[in-house]
Design a protein around this motif. Sequence first.
Motif, PDB file in Angstrom:
ATOM      1  N   ALA A 194      85.992  24.953  79.554  1.00 57.80           N
ATOM      2  CA  ALA A 194      86.095  25.887  78.419  1.00 57.80           C
ATOM      3  C   ALA A 194      85.370  25.341  77.191  1.00 57.80           C
ATOM      4  O   ALA A 194      85.176  26.048  76.202  1.00 57.80           O
ATOM      5  N   GLY A 195      85.000  24.056  77.228  1.00 56.91           N
ATOM      6  CA  GLY A 195      84.244  23.468  76.124  1.00 56.91           C
ATOM      7  C   GLY A 195      85.105  22.982  74.977  1.00 56.91           C
ATOM      8  O   GLY A 195      84.593  22.650  73.904  1.00 56.91           O
ATOM      9  N   THR A 196      86.429  22.946  75.171  1.00 56.34           N
ATOM     10  CA  THR A 196      87.312  22.483  74.090  1.00 56.34           C
ATOM     11  C   THR A 196      87.245  20.950  73.997  1.00 56.34           C
ATOM     12  O   THR A 196      87.157  20.274  75.015  1.00 56.34           O
ATOM     13  N   HIS A 197      87.265  20.457  72.766  1.00 56.91           N
ATOM     14  CA  HIS A 197      87.207  19.006  72.552  1.00 56.91           C
ATOM     15  C   HIS A 197      88.429  18.327  73.184  1.00 56.91           C
ATOM     16  O   HIS A 197      89.560  18.799  73.011  1.00 56.91           O
ATOM     17  N   ILE A 198      88.185  17.241  73.915  1.00 59.19           N
ATOM     18  CA  ILE A 198      89.299  16.535  74.581  1.00 59.19           C
ATOM     19  C   ILE A 198      89.239  15.055  74.224  1.00 59.19           C
ATOM     20  O   ILE A 198      88.179  14.430  74.309  1.00 59.19           O
TER      21      ILE A 198
END
Length: 280
Positions: A194-198
Motif C-alpha cells: 500500500a506504500g505506507t511508511h513502516i
Amino acid sequence: MFVFCPKLFVILQHIFLIMQGLIFDIKRYAIHDGPGIRTTVFLKGCPLRCRWCHNPESQHLEPELMPQNRKLGDRTFVDNRTVGYTITPEALMKEIRKDHVFFEESGGGVTFSGGEPLLQAPFLLECLRRCKAENIHTCVDTAGAVHTPLLDEICQCTDTFLYDVKTAKEPTFKDYIGTPYSTVIDNLRRIAEAGTHIIARIPVIPGVNDSENEIDAIINLLAGIPQIHEVNLLPFHRTGADKYKRLGRTWDMGNTPNLKAEDLTSMQQRFVDAGFETKV
Ligand code: SF4
C-alpha cells in the motif's frame, strides 16, 4: 452484577450503530512511540500471548480487575482498579485535541497502540479518519496478527506503521507468541504494497530471538521488503512481571534479566551493515 461480554459488545455496536472502542490508557508526552511528542492511545484486546508482554492487562477484550497495593500513612490497602473502559471516537478526539500544541511544536501526533489496535479495526479506522481530517499525524503500533478487510482503508489513513517483528521463524512464533504467523507476514506485505511508511520494531528477548540464526532470519525478511528502511531494537525489560501476579496469571520469563541499550551494540551494527537505519 454487570458482566462484560466481548461478543455481545460487538453485536450491540452493529445493531445500534454505536461506535465505541475499548481502551485502557491514554499516555501523553510519549517520545518513543513515533516522531515528535505523541499521545498514545492503548486499545484493549490482543490475540497473541507473547511471554514477555509488559502490558498483560491489555490482552483480554474486556475490562478486568488489576488490584494494586497502596499505602496511606501506616495503612496498606488494596485498590481494586478496573482496567479498560469504552469511549466514542468523538470523546477520544476531545482528549487528543488537548495536545495539539505539542504535536505542532514537535512534529508529533497520535499513536494507536495496545493490545492489538487492529482487533478493533472499525473503531481504529474511524479515529484515524478523524485525525486525518484534522491533519494530526498518526502511527499504528501493531503486531499484525489480525486479518481485517479494513486494512487497506486503515493504510490510507495512517502515516506510519510501527510494525512488531518478533521473529521470522514460524516455530519460534508458535512456541513463544501464538498463532497465526502467516497473518503477520501477509499483513506486513499488504501494508508495504500500500506504500505506507513502516518502521520495524524488534523486541529483543534473551533466549528467544537474540541468536545469530534468529537475527539473520529477521534481516532476510526485512531485506525482502524494500519499503522498510528503519529498524528500532527494543531491549527486553521485566516491568510487566508484577502485573502478572496482580492479574493472577503466570509470568513465564523466569529470571531473564533486563537488557540495556549497550547490550545490543553488536546486534545494532548487524542491522546497520545490512543497510537499515537502526535505533536502540
Ligand atoms: S502483541 Fe503486544 S500486546 Fe499482544 S501479547 Fe504480544 S506484547 Fe502483548
